[in-house]
Design a protein around this motif. Structure first.
Motif, PDB file in Angstrom:
ATOM      1  N   GLU A  58       0.853  -1.189   0.000  1.00 32.71           N
ATOM      2  CA  GLU A  58       0.000   0.000   0.000  1.00 32.71           C
ATOM      3  C   GLU A  58       0.890   1.242   0.000  1.00 32.71           C
ATOM      4  O   GLU A  58       1.982   1.220   0.569  1.00 32.71           O
ATOM      5  CB  GLU A  58      -0.870   0.023   1.274  1.00 32.71           C
ATOM      6  CG  GLU A  58      -1.857  -1.120   1.357  1.00 32.71           C
ATOM      7  CD  GLU A  58      -2.879  -1.066   0.226  1.00 32.71           C
ATOM      8  OE1 GLU A  58      -3.414   0.033  -0.025  1.00 32.71           O
ATOM      9  OE2 GLU A  58      -3.119  -2.113  -0.407  1.00 32.71           O
ATOM     10  N   PRO A  59       0.453   2.328  -0.630  1.00 37.99           N
ATOM     11  CA  PRO A  59       1.267   3.560  -0.579  1.00 37.99           C
ATOM     12  C   PRO A  59       1.335   4.070   0.854  1.00 37.99           C
ATOM     13  O   PRO A  59       0.402   3.872   1.632  1.00 37.99           O
ATOM     14  CB  PRO A  59       0.494   4.525  -1.471  1.00 37.99           C
ATOM     15  CG  PRO A  59      -0.897   3.987  -1.543  1.00 37.99           C
ATOM     16  CD  PRO A  59      -0.794   2.500  -1.370  1.00 37.99           C
TER      17      PRO A  59
ATOM     18  N   SER B 150      -1.850   0.695  -9.775  1.00 36.81           N
ATOM     19  CA  SER B 150      -0.693  -0.207  -9.770  1.00 36.81           C
ATOM     20  C   SER B 150       0.628   0.553  -9.602  1.00 36.81           C
ATOM     21  O   SER B 150       1.666  -0.045  -9.354  1.00 36.81           O
ATOM     22  CB  SER B 150      -0.651  -1.041 -11.048  1.00 36.81           C
ATOM     23  OG  SER B 150      -0.334  -0.231 -12.147  1.00 36.81           O
ATOM     24  N   LYS B 151       0.585   1.881  -9.761  1.00 34.24           N
ATOM     25  CA  LYS B 151       1.807   2.671  -9.558  1.00 34.24           C
ATOM     26  C   LYS B 151       1.843   3.333  -8.177  1.00 34.24           C
ATOM     27  O   LYS B 151       2.787   4.062  -7.859  1.00 34.24           O
ATOM     28  CB  LYS B 151       1.922   3.758 -10.635  1.00 34.24           C
ATOM     29  CG  LYS B 151       2.231   3.227 -12.028  1.00 34.24           C
ATOM     30  CD  LYS B 151       2.416   4.397 -13.003  1.00 34.24           C
ATOM     31  CE  LYS B 151       2.680   3.884 -14.424  1.00 34.24           C
ATOM     32  NZ  LYS B 151       2.729   5.002 -15.397  1.00 34.24           N
TER      33      LYS B 151
ATOM     34  N   LEU C 290       3.795  12.499 -12.533  1.00 35.63           N
ATOM     35  CA  LEU C 290       3.316  12.403 -11.145  1.00 35.63           C
ATOM     36  C   LEU C 290       1.807  12.134 -11.136  1.00 35.63           C
ATOM     37  O   LEU C 290       1.314  11.302 -10.362  1.00 35.63           O
ATOM     38  CB  LEU C 290       3.639  13.692 -10.384  1.00 35.63           C
ATOM     39  CG  LEU C 290       5.123  13.919 -10.034  1.00 35.63           C
ATOM     40  CD1 LEU C 290       5.321  15.320  -9.442  1.00 35.63           C
ATOM     41  CD2 LEU C 290       5.646  12.868  -9.061  1.00 35.63           C
ATOM     42  N   GLU C 291       1.084  12.820 -12.026  1.00 30.77           N
ATOM     43  CA  GLU C 291      -0.364  12.590 -12.121  1.00 30.77           C
ATOM     44  C   GLU C 291      -0.669  11.144 -12.493  1.00 30.77           C
ATOM     45  O   GLU C 291      -1.586  10.528 -11.957  1.00 30.77           O
ATOM     46  CB  GLU C 291      -0.978  13.543 -13.162  1.00 30.77           C
ATOM     47  CG  GLU C 291      -1.243  14.925 -12.605  1.00 30.77           C
ATOM     48  CD  GLU C 291      -1.602  15.953 -13.690  1.00 30.77           C
ATOM     49  OE1 GLU C 291      -1.996  17.062 -13.318  1.00 30.77           O
ATOM     50  OE2 GLU C 291      -1.458  15.643 -14.891  1.00 30.77           O
ATOM     51  N   SER C 292       0.141  10.623 -13.404  1.00 31.85           N
ATOM     52  CA  SER C 292      -0.069   9.241 -13.832  1.00 31.85           C
ATOM     53  C   SER C 292       0.123   8.268 -12.662  1.00 31.85           C
ATOM     54  O   SER C 292      -0.604   7.282 -12.528  1.00 31.85           O
ATOM     55  CB  SER C 292       0.897   8.919 -14.976  1.00 31.85           C
ATOM     56  OG  SER C 292       1.090   7.546 -15.086  1.00 31.85           O
ATOM     57  N   ARG C 293       1.095   8.568 -11.804  1.00 34.49           N
ATOM     58  CA  ARG C 293       1.290   7.702 -10.626  1.00 34.49           C
ATOM     59  C   ARG C 293       0.077   7.745  -9.695  1.00 34.49           C
ATOM     60  O   ARG C 293      -0.326   6.741  -9.128  1.00 34.49           O
ATOM     61  CB  ARG C 293       2.539   8.135  -9.844  1.00 34.49           C
ATOM     62  CG  ARG C 293       3.816   7.722 -10.522  1.00 34.49           C
ATOM     63  CD  ARG C 293       5.038   7.945  -9.657  1.00 34.49           C
ATOM     64  NE  ARG C 293       6.235   7.707 -10.467  1.00 34.49           N
ATOM     65  CZ  ARG C 293       7.473   7.914 -10.063  1.00 34.49           C
ATOM     66  NH1 ARG C 293       7.702   8.380  -8.833  1.00 34.49           N
ATOM     67  NH2 ARG C 293       8.496   7.665 -10.846  1.00 34.49           N
ATOM     68  N   ILE C 294      -0.468   8.957  -9.548  1.00 29.35           N
ATOM     69  CA  ILE C 294      -1.623   9.111  -8.667  1.00 29.35           C
ATOM     70  C   ILE C 294      -2.857   8.406  -9.250  1.00 29.35           C
ATOM     71  O   ILE C 294      -3.627   7.774  -8.531  1.00 29.35           O
ATOM     72  CB  ILE C 294      -1.938  10.615  -8.456  1.00 29.35           C
ATOM     73  CG1 ILE C 294      -0.851  11.256  -7.590  1.00 29.35           C
ATOM     74  CG2 ILE C 294      -3.301  10.805  -7.811  1.00 29.35           C
ATOM     75  CD1 ILE C 294      -1.068  12.725  -7.316  1.00 29.35           C
TER      76      ILE C 294
END
Lengths: 275, 275
Positions: free
Chosen positions: A264-265, B195-196, B187-191
């Motif tokens: 989990e983050p 799975s990231k 960064l937006e893509s990670r949020i």
């Protein structure tokens, strides 16, 4: 799934003599249900894809380290195994340690000192190309320390490895089992192929004269140090393509069995803002 | 061959401001003569094959080490570069060192101590994921040591790197140049991608607020520490596929320029006999 070639704790192992090796699982020529290299290409490709995915979870989860120990006679294919089994791996998550003759500094400590310094951290795969097992192999064959010293080492090694396992390291030990005839062919090939001349090491030719002594020393290692927590596998290694398949399969299966998960983050992602 | 993106010693570098970056070689969106990822697959495959061959000669010849230094802002793709550029490399000949915040033990020595311990040996490729350059980047941006201390480091670094080069190490330094907008997207893509989420680090979001300060610190690094013996390359890194191609190309070219050869055997091969 191919048979795992595991050595059961305390199992009696015979590596010398044609009949004995042929009558057991430990025939160096064994290729399981495969007849030729081409047949293994597709399953190996699939395994490599799985290995890369598992490596990412291993890193992300950061709970386990995987330590792979490779041992075997000269020309048995330790270098080739690393190249082929780890092809396509993320190098950032993989450390290879090549244990050579110990330095003065290393000899002035116990034999496990340099080994312990080199174990992989959590999240990574570590590969030992040779290992602390040389301290009960070459050391025993050439009487480099008294018997009273090396005979205690089997138990010391088992204890050391158990400590590693109890603290999050998974250990796989592969003995790359080639026949004496196969070694002869491989040494001849080095001599007869100019592009392989740089690999020729006179010492390898000399060590070959101790073949039976080494096999006996390996038998004791396999009998005494294949434990529930850190098993030895005897890998049929006369056929390189089968060796690579069996080892890759074992590594993938071992990582799968860990039932790893992406963590989990550690932040509440929904509350993050990007300026 | 693509343009090499090298920074000439003393060249003035401007990383801030749309116009400046677009008018120079240092536009993060640059993709050279390539329009899309697919166009780079074939040349990249060829380069990977060459790299594997060159790596074997590097190891066999045992005269040089190759040190690759990767620097750049969070999400610039250091990890991805290592995974993609080094795909298919022989892991046994490659060491990756990930420099994180220094430990108490490391902080009690000079900043180059831990770096020097980690340089690759002859015959190998070493990759620094971050490096001693953090000691004139994050350290400067966040005033972690007084200016009187960090301002001397540019010359110290140049001297240290020259010593390495004079003793057989080849150094390549890559600044992975992404734009501030591209970082925002990543960064937006990670949020937005569950799975990231495990990659999300709150600190990255905070560091972004110092973007201009970092760019100024990088400009000074690039101007002061791109030397004849250890040049910096500014790699357009908004497009990952172009970044990977340019870096792989540069590594292959650098190894080719060493004119390496397989060494002569240290034994008279014709006199060896196999028992």
């Amino acid at each position: 799934m191919e048979q795992p070639f595991i050595v059961k704790p305390g199992e009696s192992i015979s590596l010398i003599g044609e009949k004995k090796s042929r009558s057991s699982n430990h025939n160096p020529d064994n290729t399981g249900s495969y007849n030729k290299k081409d047949d293994t290409k597709k399953p190996l490709k699939k395994l490599h894809k799985e290995l890369l995915e598992l490596q990412e979870i291993l890193y992300a989860e950061n709970k386990h380290a995987l330590l792979i120990i490779l041992q075997g006679m000269d020309t048995c294919g330790k270098d080739g195994t690393i190249r082929k089994v780890m092809a396509g791996i993320n190098v950032q998550g993989c450390e290879v340690v090549n244990f050579k003759a110990p330095t003065v500094d290393e000899l002035s400590r116990d034999y496990l000192w340099r080994v312990h310094k080199s174990v992989p951290p959590k999240g990574k795969i570590g590969i030992f190309n040779r290992s602390h097992y040389e301290d009960v192999l070459v050391v025993r064959v050439h009487d480099l320390v008294p018997k009273s010293v090396w005979k205690k080492r089997y138990q010391q090694i088992n204890d050391f490895e158990r400590m590693l396992v109890e603290n999050g390291t998974v250990i796989l030990k592969f003995f790359l089992n080639i026949s004496k005839d196969e070694q002869k062919e491989r040494l001849e090939s080095r001599i007869n192929t100019p592009s392989k001349h740089w690999k020729v090491n006179e010492a390898d030719f000399h060590e070959r004269t101790y073949w039976d002594d080494y096999m006996q020393a390996y038998e004791v290692v396999l009998e005494k140090c294949s434990t529930e927590w850190a098993p030895w596998y005897i890998i049929p290694a006369n056929k390189k393509w089968y060796r690579d398949l069996v080892i890759t399969e074992r590594i993938v299966k071992t990582l799968q069995d860990l039932k790893m998960k992406f963590p989990e983050p550690n932040t509440d992602v929904s509350k993050l803002t990007i300026v």
